[in-house]
Every structure is written in C-alpha cells, then in structure tokens.
Design a protein around this motif. Sequence first.
Motif, PDB file in Angstrom:
ATOM      1  N   ASP A 163     -18.826 -36.753  -5.094  1.00 32.15           N
ATOM      2  CA  ASP A 163     -18.418 -35.691  -4.389  1.00 32.15           C
ATOM      3  C   ASP A 163     -19.138 -35.778  -3.074  1.00 32.15           C
ATOM      4  OD1 ASP A 163     -17.230 -34.428  -6.561  1.00 32.15           O
ATOM      5  OD2 ASP A 163     -18.921 -33.123  -6.936  1.00 32.15           O
ATOM      6  N   TYR A 215     -21.719 -25.822  -8.143  1.00 26.12           N
ATOM      7  CA  TYR A 215     -21.842 -27.251  -7.454  1.00 26.12           C
ATOM      8  C   TYR A 215     -23.152 -27.218  -6.518  1.00 26.12           C
ATOM      9  CZ  TYR A 215     -17.629 -27.854  -9.919  1.00 26.12           C
ATOM     10  OH  TYR A 215     -16.711 -27.874 -11.029  1.00 26.12           O
ATOM     11  N   VAL A 254     -20.603 -20.979 -10.121  1.00 24.67           N
ATOM     12  CA  VAL A 254     -19.088 -20.882 -10.158  1.00 24.67           C
ATOM     13  C   VAL A 254     -18.728 -20.246 -11.766  1.00 24.67           C
ATOM     14  CG1 VAL A 254     -17.014 -22.254 -10.829  1.00 24.67           C
ATOM     15  CG2 VAL A 254     -18.454 -22.888  -8.524  1.00 24.67           C
ATOM     16  N   THR A 265      -6.489 -18.000 -12.664  1.00 27.51           N
ATOM     17  CA  THR A 265      -5.956 -18.633 -11.433  1.00 27.51           C
ATOM     18  C   THR A 265      -6.784 -19.528 -10.853  1.00 27.51           C
ATOM     19  OG1 THR A 265      -7.667 -16.902 -10.476  1.00 27.51           O
ATOM     20  CG2 THR A 265      -5.532 -16.031 -10.570  1.00 27.51           C
ATOM     21  N   THR A 266      -6.053 -20.065  -9.593  1.00 31.18           N
ATOM     22  CA  THR A 266      -6.972 -21.106  -9.138  1.00 31.18           C
ATOM     23  C   THR A 266      -8.359 -20.928  -8.741  1.00 31.18           C
ATOM     24  OG1 THR A 266      -5.441 -22.958  -8.036  1.00 31.18           O
ATOM     25  CG2 THR A 266      -6.579 -21.502  -6.652  1.00 31.18           C
ATOM     26  N   GLY A 267      -9.252 -21.870  -9.094  1.00 34.73           N
ATOM     27  CA  GLY A 267     -10.557 -21.599  -8.535  1.00 34.73           C
ATOM     28  C   GLY A 267     -11.486 -20.869  -9.570  1.00 34.73           C
ATOM     29  N   ALA A 268     -10.676 -20.455 -10.666  1.00 35.03           N
ATOM     30  CA  ALA A 268     -11.249 -19.476 -11.536  1.00 35.03           C
ATOM     31  C   ALA A 268     -12.674 -20.122 -12.383  1.00 35.03           C
ATOM     32  CB  ALA A 268     -10.457 -19.039 -13.004  1.00 35.03           C
ATOM     33  N   GLY A 269     -12.525 -21.592 -12.498  1.00 31.47           N
ATOM     34  CA  GLY A 269     -13.577 -22.384 -13.108  1.00 31.47           C
ATOM     35  C   GLY A 269     -13.172 -22.965 -14.342  1.00 31.47           C
ATOM     36  N   LYS A 270     -12.000 -23.300 -14.367  1.00 32.31           N
ATOM     37  CA  LYS A 270     -11.609 -23.984 -15.690  1.00 32.31           C
ATOM     38  C   LYS A 270     -11.805 -25.369 -15.915  1.00 32.31           C
ATOM     39  CE  LYS A 270      -7.200 -23.028 -14.533  1.00 32.31           C
ATOM     40  NZ  LYS A 270      -7.306 -22.509 -13.385  1.00 32.31           N
ATOM     41  N   SER A 271     -11.765 -26.083 -14.749  1.00 31.50           N
ATOM     42  CA  SER A 271     -12.020 -27.634 -14.737  1.00 31.50           C
ATOM     43  C   SER A 271     -13.609 -27.682 -14.839  1.00 31.50           C
ATOM     44  CB  SER A 271     -11.596 -28.299 -13.337  1.00 31.50           C
ATOM     45  OG  SER A 271     -10.144 -27.998 -13.492  1.00 31.50           O
ATOM     46  N   SER A 272     -14.195 -26.600 -14.203  1.00 30.72           N
ATOM     47  CA  SER A 272     -15.884 -26.530 -14.253  1.00 30.72           C
ATOM     48  C   SER A 272     -16.325 -26.495 -15.771  1.00 30.72           C
ATOM     49  CB  SER A 272     -16.325 -25.525 -13.511  1.00 30.72           C
ATOM     50  OG  SER A 272     -15.857 -25.700 -12.191  1.00 30.72           O
ATOM     51  N   TYR A 302     -21.404 -32.876 -15.015  1.00 35.12           N
ATOM     52  CA  TYR A 302     -22.665 -31.984 -14.431  1.00 35.12           C
ATOM     53  C   TYR A 302     -23.564 -31.414 -15.726  1.00 35.12           C
ATOM     54  CZ  TYR A 302     -19.331 -32.652 -10.690  1.00 35.12           C
ATOM     55  OH  TYR A 302     -18.003 -32.837  -9.613  1.00 35.12           O
ATOM     56  N   GLU A 312      -4.497 -29.811 -17.555  1.00 36.74           N
ATOM     57  CA  GLU A 312      -2.986 -29.379 -17.015  1.00 36.74           C
ATOM     58  C   GLU A 312      -2.305 -30.670 -17.388  1.00 36.74           C
ATOM     59  OE1 GLU A 312      -3.769 -28.622 -12.763  1.00 36.74           O
ATOM     60  OE2 GLU A 312      -4.312 -26.618 -13.286  1.00 36.74           O
ATOM     61  N   HIS A 347      -1.109 -24.606 -16.550  1.00 36.38           N
ATOM     62  CA  HIS A 347      -0.584 -23.471 -15.724  1.00 36.38           C
ATOM     63  C   HIS A 347       0.595 -22.981 -16.256  1.00 36.38           C
ATOM     64  CE1 HIS A 347      -3.297 -23.344 -12.224  1.00 36.38           C
ATOM     65  NE2 HIS A 347      -3.258 -24.830 -12.469  1.00 36.38           N
TER      66      HIS A 347
HETATM   67  N1  LIG Z   1     -16.560 -30.876  -6.930  1.00 36.57           N
HETATM   68  C1  LIG Z   1     -16.853 -29.777  -6.474  1.00 36.57           C
HETATM   69  N2  LIG Z   1     -17.832 -29.384  -5.501  1.00 36.57           N
HETATM   70  C2  LIG Z   1     -17.931 -28.304  -5.109  1.00 36.57           C
HETATM   71  N3  LIG Z   1     -17.104 -27.220  -5.430  1.00 36.57           N
HETATM   72  C3  LIG Z   1     -16.296 -27.451  -6.374  1.00 36.57           C
HETATM   73  C4  LIG Z   1     -16.033 -28.599  -6.785  1.00 36.57           C
HETATM   74  N4  LIG Z   1     -15.057 -28.514  -7.765  1.00 36.57           N
HETATM   75  C5  LIG Z   1     -14.747 -27.156  -8.029  1.00 36.57           C
HETATM   76  N5  LIG Z   1     -15.341 -26.401  -6.947  1.00 36.57           N
HETATM   77  C6  LIG Z   1     -15.238 -24.969  -6.621  1.00 36.57           C
HETATM   78  O1  LIG Z   1     -15.569 -24.316  -7.953  1.00 36.57           O
HETATM   79  C7  LIG Z   1     -14.644 -23.519  -8.033  1.00 36.57           C
HETATM   80  C8  LIG Z   1     -14.075 -23.436  -9.428  1.00 36.57           C
HETATM   81  O2  LIG Z   1     -13.265 -24.683  -9.492  1.00 36.57           O
HETATM   82  P1  LIG Z   1     -12.610 -25.181 -10.634  1.00 36.57           P
HETATM   83  O3  LIG Z   1     -11.913 -26.617 -10.403  1.00 36.57           O
HETATM   84  O4  LIG Z   1     -13.382 -25.312 -11.742  1.00 36.57           O
HETATM   85  O5  LIG Z   1     -11.578 -24.246 -10.642  1.00 36.57           O
HETATM   86  P2  LIG Z   1      -9.984 -24.272 -11.695  1.00 36.57           P
HETATM   87  O6  LIG Z   1      -9.814 -22.799 -12.434  1.00 36.57           O
HETATM   88  O7  LIG Z   1     -10.106 -25.593 -12.483  1.00 36.57           O
HETATM   89  O8  LIG Z   1      -9.109 -24.360 -10.189  1.00 36.57           O
HETATM   90  P3  LIG Z   1      -7.730 -25.115 -10.380  1.00 36.57           P
HETATM   91  O9  LIG Z   1      -6.654 -24.397 -11.207  1.00 36.57           O
HETATM   92  O10 LIG Z   1      -7.104 -24.971  -9.298  1.00 36.57           O
HETATM   93  O11 LIG Z   1      -7.929 -26.494 -10.757  1.00 36.57           O
HETATM   94  C9  LIG Z   1     -13.950 -23.203  -7.087  1.00 36.57           C
HETATM   95  O12 LIG Z   1     -14.379 -22.274  -5.803  1.00 36.57           O
HETATM   96  C10 LIG Z   1     -13.860 -24.574  -6.580  1.00 36.57           C
HETATM   97  O13 LIG Z   1     -13.811 -24.677  -5.025  1.00 36.57           O
END
Ligand SMILES: Nc1ncnc2c1ncn2[C@@H]1O[C@H](COP(=O)(O)OP(=O)(O)OP(=O)(O)O)[C@@H](O)[C@H]1O
Length: 596
Positions: free
Chosen positions: A123, A361, A367, A386-393, A402, A514, A545
């Motif tokens: 990153d 992060y 997050v 929604t986008t940015g909700a934290g699903k991927s995290s 991480y 996704e 989605h």
């Molecule tokens: N590698 C990273 N470094 C810093 N911030 C991050 C990183 N990845 C995600 N974020 C931030 O963490 C928050 C959650 O992101 P995440 O990708 O988990 O959301 P998401 O629900 O999977 O979104 P999407 O549907 O858009 O993929 C967001 O605000 C994003 O900007």
Amino acid sequence: MAPAVSGNNAIPGKASFKGILAYAKPHRKTFFGVFGCTLIAISADLLQPYLVKIAIDDNLMIGRNDYGMLLIICGIYLLLSLLSFLFSYLQSNLIQFAGQSIVARIRKDLFAHITRLSPSFFDRFSSGSLVTHVSSDTETINQFFTQVCLSLMRDGMTLIFIIVLMFQLDPVLAGYSMLLLPVIALIAVSFRSYMRKTYQASRSRLSRLIAFVAENLAGMNLIQAFHQEKEQQLEFDERNRFYYKANLREIRTSVLFNRSFDLLGNLSIAFLTWIGGRAVFHHTIEFGVLYAFITYIRQFFQPINAITQQWNTLQSASVSMERIWNLFRTEPDVKEAARPLSMPESPVQGQIDYNRVVFGYNAEEPVLKGLELHIAPGEMIGIVGTTGAGKSSLISLLCRFYDVQQGSVRIDGTDIRDIPLEQLQRTVGLVQQEPYLYSGSILDNVRLFDESISREDVISACRFVGADDLVRRLPAGYETMLSDKGSGLSAGERQLISFARIVVFQPAILILDEATANLDSRTEQTVQQALQAVSKGRTTLVIAHRLSTVMGADRIIVMSAGMIVEEGTHAQLLRMRGYYEQLYRHSQGSAEMGIG
Ligand SMILES: Nc1ncnc2c1ncn2[C@@H]1O[C@H](COP(=O)(O)OP(=O)(O)OP(=O)(O)O)[C@@H](O)[C@H]1O
C-alpha cells in the motif's frame, strides 16, 4: 506516487555497508586472486619505462652500442607487456565473476524478502520504486565491486608504485612532482560535493520517471477508457524534461572535472620538462631519468583521475546499499507467531469468530469498530453494504493480510495470529473479483505450479466447476499458455479457473470478493452454479454488490461504516424493512432499468 524506500539523501550507514559486504565474504579468495593479479599486472606495466631508462642511460647515451643488451631489454619489455595483458585479463574476469555472483545473490534474497512482506507494505510503496530497487540498485552495487573496489586496488597500488619509483629515480624531481598533490586534492574535493548533488538529483528524477511509466503501464486500460492519454503524456513530458535537465547537468560537471584533470596533467608535464630539462643541461640528472619521469607523471594523473571518477559510483552505490538495506530491514507487519499453534480440529471445521474487532489502515482511523460476527462451520454468509463499509477489510483480516488492532479473529477457536501462516493460507481460499492469473499454462494456473497435483486432478476440478469444456476449446487445451494476467480469457472464464483452484486446494473456508460483479447474466449463471458446487461443505463468505448472488445464503450481514447493522436470511431482512430492503428495492429498480 509512493515514496522510495528511503530518501535519496540517505546517509550511507555503516550497517548497510556491513550488511552488503557480508555478501562479499564468501568470495574472499576471489578478491585475493584479484589482488595478486593486479599486483603482477601493475608491476609489469610500471617496470617498462624503467627498462627504457636503462636502455637510454646505460647503453645509448654512453655510446656503448651493445646490441645484445638492447635486444634483451626489448625482449623483457615484450614479456612484461604480455604479463600485464594476461594478468589484467584474469583480474577483470575474476572481479566480474565475484561482482555478478554477489549481486545475483542479493537479487535472489531481495525478491524472496519482498514476497514475504505484508500487503500494507505494498500500500505504501509503488511497484515502480520496487522495480528500481531490484534492477538498478543491485546493478549499482555490482558496479561498486567491479569498478570502485577494483579501481581502489589497481589505481591505489599504481599510485604508490609510481611515487616509490619516482623517489628512487630522483628525489628532487619527485619532490617537485609531489607539490601537485595538494592541487589535485583541492580540485577533487571542491568538485566532490557538487557532483554528489547533481548525481542524486538525476537519480531521484530517473526513479520518479520509471515509477510513473510502471504505474501507467499497469493502468493503461483505465487511462484509455477515461481518455487520459494527453494528461498522462503532459505529466510524462514534465518528468522526462526534469530528468533530461538533471542528467545534462550531471554530465557537464563530470566532463568539466575530467578536463580540468587533463589540463593539470599537461601543465605538470610542461613544468617537469622545464625543471628536468635544465637539470639534464647541467648534467645533474641523466636523460633516461627525465624520460622515465615524464612517462610516470603521465601515469601519475591517470590513477588519481580514475579513483576520483569512481566517486560518482561510490555515491550511487552507498545510496543503493542504504535503500536495499532498508528494504531488507523492513519486517512484515503480519508475522509468524513465535510459538505457532496448530488448529485443534483436523480436518478444520471452518468456524469463524470475529470478537470485538477494531481495525484501521492507520491506527487513528478505525475502519471496523468493535465488529462482532460468529459464523458456524459450513455456513454460507453473504456480505452486503455500501462502498467503503468495510466488507473487503473484513475478509482481509481473515486472510491475515493485516492484523487486528483490538479483539481477535478465530478459526475453530484458535486466534489466527497463532496459526502457522502456511496452514492459514491452506485453510482460507480467496477468489477475488479479478482473479490473478500467472504467465504459464492453464494447468499450472489451476495447480499454482505445484507439480505434486496431477493433471487428472486439475481436469476433474475444471469439470466440477464447468470449466472443462471451455479449456478444451482453447488452442492447446490445458497446455494453452496464458500471458499478461490471462488477458486472452473473459472475466467469467478467469473466474472459473480460480474456482477450479479452490477445488484442487480444498480450503475449509472460501471467500469470494464480488466474484460475479463483472459478468453478463449467462456467464453469471455458470459461475453461480460453480459457486454452489464449490461452496458445498465449506464455510463460505461472499461479498456481492448484486444481491442476487447472496439471496440464497444461509445468512446475510449488512454492513455500514464498519459495523454490522442488520443480519438474517433474505426473507427475514426484507421483513425488517430496513437498510437491506432499501438496497433490495434499489437493485430491483436497477435490474428493471437494465443496470447491473
Ligand atoms: N489499503 C488501504 N489503505 C488505506 N485505507 C483503505 C485501504 N483499503 C481500504 N481502505 C479504506 O477503508 C475503508 C473500508 O474499505 P473496504 O475496502 O473494506 O470497504 P468495502 O466495503 O469493501 O468497499 P467496496 O465495496 O468499495 O470495496 C474505506 O474508507 C477505504 O477507503
């Protein structure tokens, strides 16, 4: 752009120098060999003017006309030339062998180290600057061994030998020649700091240019899709111009430095000819001595010039060593536990517990904020939000890309930080939206180059996910070579290949990020069927989605701003008339309008 691993102004540290030098230790004998060859080659070179001096003073000038002696001197002269040629050749080959071996080893270790680093590292650092470290920084270290070390050895010895020979020939003339030393030193020192600055400026601009090109190549389809070619071209031109200017300045300084040395060399020859010529007239020295002196004074400047010329290489080598050493010192954020525990159940059941997980992060901006989620073995969980909700995290934590800041993530009751990393990787299988395909055959892409997995296993896995027909239709079937991340295959086909990987590797837990978002409805159906087949009997987490992907899940969790705001089956969630129902209605509307 991500910063370089360490700034260009890094002060060459002792530790980095010592660390890199440790790579040279196994080649000690080779370096001794180089030293020996250098000693012989230089002695042979420097004895030649002395021989001519003997021929002039002891034969020609005293009218001895001893043809036999003259012939012997010429023979020895020739022999010395041959010796010098032979040992110089040996010396160059030996030093190149040592330098290339050292650098090949550093490159190997560096690449292995980079592959162990955590995603958080990538990153922070651009692939462009990493490419520079692995390619040009290691090459600069090669130059340190093959040019700087060699020059210090060869030119340093030459200089000492010349000074000794000069004093042996005539101490007074030698004393006059030594007057030049402070002048040479002054010029070298005054140019030194300026050259260092120009060199660093040019290097950092080059590395910015390379990073820009690497990033652009990686995102070329995006640039073209958004018609950003002109903007990127302008940005490139700017960086290119900056590098061009810095490079020109560096070359100008270097040329000025070298020419000043030439000028000084010629002035000293004139000076010596004047002083020495007068001494010959007054018969205080012999003509042969003056001849030898003029030859030596020419050779005197050469090694000093050569050593100072290495200053540039030494500077760049110290910057490269520092950067490479910093990279070596970078520890993965996600580390193997000091005393790893194996999971108690075997085979793994696939129970997952997120216990009050706090993660961000960067530590100041969490997050996931105290997330609590418990998943039963074999359960299929859909994750929406929604986008940015934290699903991927959420799933990055389960893969241990991480580590959590607070709380824990457990599999079958064991904290994943205590599970050996290799076992965790075997337990959790991830299919990303854009599955990564390697340059190699389909066969190797499914079994990930693991030769212990047979061709039959790969074929039956492909059959299982419905990919066999498509692979057989390819020109060379399972041997079809994929290049450039599988650009010859459609998104759905790449997806199916990655499903086949899951079947081959049999992870107890499956994560799909996704996975069907990019597919047309017919391919989606094939992929859906494959997903049903693959997820049977294993705990599955699906981020989607398209709600249609997760409608059949055992449980759907709805995330918003790092929290789980609703959970239940599709029917239960619709009845709640909350967030999920809104998403559902929205998705229905989109479907009617032909979107998504
Ligand atoms: N590698 C990273 N470094 C810093 N911030 C991050 C990183 N990845 C995600 N974020 C931030 O963490 C928050 C959650 O992101 P995440 O990708 O988990 O959301 P998401 O629900 O999977 O979104 P999407 O549907 O858009 O993929 C967001 O605000 C994003 O900007």
